[in-house]
Write an enzyme that holds these catalytic residues in place. Sequence first.
Site, PDB file in Angstrom:
ATOM      1  N   ASP A  22      -1.949  11.302   7.453  1.00 49.43           N
ATOM      2  CA  ASP A  22      -1.020  10.121   6.283  1.00 49.43           C
ATOM      3  C   ASP A  22       0.876  10.663   7.511  1.00 49.43           C
ATOM      4  OD1 ASP A  22       1.263   9.637   4.925  1.00 49.43           O
ATOM      5  OD2 ASP A  22       0.903  11.545   3.087  1.00 49.43           O
ATOM      6  N   HIS A 137      14.611  15.970  -3.336  1.00 47.76           N
ATOM      7  CA  HIS A 137      13.795  15.022  -4.556  1.00 47.76           C
ATOM      8  C   HIS A 137      13.100  15.548  -4.693  1.00 47.76           C
ATOM      9  CE1 HIS A 137      14.979  12.165  -1.188  1.00 47.76           C
ATOM     10  NE2 HIS A 137      14.272  12.608  -0.453  1.00 47.76           N
ATOM     11  N   ASP A 174      22.212  14.619   3.622  1.00 48.26           N
ATOM     12  CA  ASP A 174      20.858  13.525   3.403  1.00 48.26           C
ATOM     13  C   ASP A 174      21.087  11.896   3.516  1.00 48.26           C
ATOM     14  OD1 ASP A 174      17.664  14.802   4.109  1.00 48.26           O
ATOM     15  OD2 ASP A 174      17.885  12.438   2.757  1.00 48.26           O
ATOM     16  N   HIS A 176      18.243  10.345   2.431  1.00 46.03           N
ATOM     17  CA  HIS A 176      17.709   9.948   0.876  1.00 46.03           C
ATOM     18  C   HIS A 176      18.380  10.001  -0.124  1.00 46.03           C
ATOM     19  CE1 HIS A 176      14.573  10.144   3.806  1.00 46.03           C
ATOM     20  NE2 HIS A 176      14.299   8.963   3.297  1.00 46.03           N
ATOM     21  N   ASP A 267      18.788  13.312   8.153  1.00 45.24           N
ATOM     22  CA  ASP A 267      18.238  11.884   8.620  1.00 45.24           C
ATOM     23  C   ASP A 267      19.596  10.586   9.167  1.00 45.24           C
ATOM     24  OD1 ASP A 267      18.247  12.667   6.249  1.00 45.24           O
ATOM     25  OD2 ASP A 267      16.075  12.404   5.610  1.00 45.24           O
ATOM     26  N   TYR A 307      14.639  14.187  10.733  1.00 42.15           N
ATOM     27  CA  TYR A 307      13.298  13.785  11.228  1.00 42.15           C
ATOM     28  C   TYR A 307      13.339  13.662  13.110  1.00 42.15           C
ATOM     29  CZ  TYR A 307      12.530  13.951   6.985  1.00 42.15           C
ATOM     30  OH  TYR A 307      13.058  14.608   5.361  1.00 42.15           O
TER      31      TYR A 307
HETATM   32  N1  Q9C Z   1       6.502   4.401   1.349  1.00 44.75           N
HETATM   33  C1  Q9C Z   1      13.648  14.104   2.384  1.00 44.75           C
HETATM   34  O1  Q9C Z   1      13.631  13.857   3.722  1.00 44.75           O
HETATM   35  N2  Q9C Z   1       9.586   8.550   2.415  1.00 44.75           N
HETATM   36  N3  Q9C Z   1      12.480  13.619   2.374  1.00 44.75           N
HETATM   37  C2  Q9C Z   1       8.323   7.707   1.310  1.00 44.75           C
HETATM   38  C3  Q9C Z   1       7.337   5.071   0.858  1.00 44.75           C
HETATM   39  C4  Q9C Z   1       9.336  10.238   1.909  1.00 44.75           C
HETATM   40  C5  Q9C Z   1      12.632  11.639   2.564  1.00 44.75           C
HETATM   41  C6  Q9C Z   1       7.795   5.724   0.901  1.00 44.75           C
HETATM   42  C7  Q9C Z   1      10.824   9.814   2.317  1.00 44.75           C
HETATM   43  C8  Q9C Z   1      11.004  11.587   1.859  1.00 44.75           C
HETATM   44  C9  Q9C Z   1      13.882  15.379   2.216  1.00 44.75           C
HETATM   45 ZN    ZN Z   2      16.275  12.953   3.255  1.00 49.28          ZN
END
Ligand code: Q9C
Ligand code: ZN
Length: 681
Positions: A22, A137, A174, A176, A267, A307
Amino acid sequence: MASGTALIYDEAMTRHKLLWNDPVCDIEVPERLSASYEQLQRYHLVERCVPVPAREGSEEEILLVHSSEHLEVAKSTQTMNEEELKRISGNYDAFFFHPNTYHCARLAVGAALQLVDSVMSGKVCNGMALVRPPGHHSQRNAANGFCLFNNVAIAAEYAKLKYGLKRILIVDWDVHHGQGIQYIFEEDPSVLYFSWHRYEHQKFWPSLKESDYDAVGLGKGKGFNINLPWNKVGMGNSDYLAAFFHVLLPVAFEFDPELVLVSSGYDSGIGDPEGQMNATPEVFAHLTHFLMHLAHGKLCVILEGGYHLKSLSESVCTTVKTLLRDPVPQLTGEMAPCLSAIESIQNVRAAHKPYWKWLMYEDTPFLYNLSTKSDLPGTADTNPSTDDEAKITDSKETDKIERFLESHMKNVIFPDPPIKTAITAGLKASADLNTFPVHLHVVEEMDKNEVKALVSDFHPDLVKANKTLLSLGSTLTILDKILKKEVCNGIAESPAASASVAVALRRSLHFGFQRMLCIFVGDMHIIPNTEDGKVLVIHVCKNEQPGKSSSKHYIVLNWKEDADRNDFYSAVLGFILPIAYSYQPNLIVIAIGPNRSLGISGISLLFGLLQGLAESRILAVIEDTDINLMQSVAKTLAGASMPHFGVHVPPTQEKVNQIKMLRKQLQQDWKMLQCSVNDGI
Ligand code: Q9C
Ligand code: ZN
């Protein structure tokens, strides 16, 4: 008062992993945790922390935030086969289940709660929990973005319930948006949530309208949700600092939290494939240092994303090192936020103007036509940051970043922790610092003839003034300890502070210091220096200084603070710190003279926050002998405890206007002052 830093790590949390292919989820790997911990071991930071075991969060604790349906679904995955796990994972946006996921997620929750308990019980002052899966999230009824249970949100509810806390600050650095945290506390004025995030005008995941700056909270919670969307990638150290100076910190000081939780995703650091930002690991030391000045230092840092393994683990280390009160590493590169960052900052300030007194008199209009609006998605690689590190970043070349970080960090982490403070024996006795559990280094005053010999090199005129000469003894001894790196900082008493400072500056110049920040507080006749550019003077005084107005290297700040009006924090955060960070001094001298216009808490705040600069090299020269002041400065410099900086009141309109004018006048020279695009760019 508590001291010590808790570290929570349990190898069991590496047993949650992706079992199939994935490309969305394959970056959230167990090595994120083990690599961070190993780097902490290599820097010998693990052994300096108080080890605290993780535990499983109870069902009851998880239900503080989540629905029982969500809990039951999560529980049911423990016995599923791979096919079933894959199918149920598909019900969520970017999440994977493993048979161990439920156990790990309960440990992640429990680790966060153990950290809250350690800090709230006074066992430690602060700490970090390394956890997986992350949390910010996840929502009441859904896993999302690698998160199953919302560790930080549960920790906040738990702290409210168990310790009766009325004000908790959550800082989400973070990259996000922690939309899960936003949803949970949207209507709750007891939890102030701040998040910055890669947004790119809603193009970046999770691509929500409600991640924009105008989502300020709902109902009673209006004003307690602060979103700072980044509309470009490549944000760097100065953009993050500007966000703290001009948005987060003033609100946080006005909010006056009893506990600070950090949703600590790395990140947002350089090299991260998700964030594509440019901030180097040292910036997290600065962010951590600022937050340590809130809530008496009660700070719980809980891992979220991150990451790029090298970038992540180095940033974890700079964070923990700072929690342990090691000197904060100096930032490199030009300090100036980029235009897109300033636009975002201006908009969030405008959105929050109705809710925060500190913004009440600021005229920061919304910017409807963002300069960056026309950017096509995918052209994101253009780097808006002016940091010199910026050139290094190329999102694809993580190896290059790894090599960059390898050499970069050698210059960053220096081996001489922790902070040591030099004082004279007389001062130690008079300020009653004997029971002080810190690294005090008691020095002998310099012999009068030695002083004479030294001073005649620099200021022959002073040699004639015998009384002045006598008072230089302690200043020079302590300065020498700082210059020789035997101590980080020190406090000297001097009945002639401004003469002492003049001599100290000359000596430091001679020693090779290129940029010295000198802050005078009180009525002092400042002996002008000739070496322009190598000394930046900020004079905080009660009265107008006749014939003196601010110029690039001589800044006058008229400030009158009554005993019951603690409003100096607004000047420190919005004015003095931005100038100091723009200048990047390698030595700081703070002189406290008579007839000073600031209270003890304002002065202590100044000392505390400026410790993040010049590798914590601060020389304090104090002219009056107020024992309480001495004690407070000594405690702040030696880091014995985080003193209480008093209740902060918002500045009057007059003071806001004064700062605004100075900002306008000086922001060309000191770029970190910029917080809107209209005034003067
Ligand atoms: N096209 C944290 O950094 N990306 N979560 C999804 C979908 C998900 C990051 C992209 C990134 C989640 C805790
Ligand atoms: Zn994040």
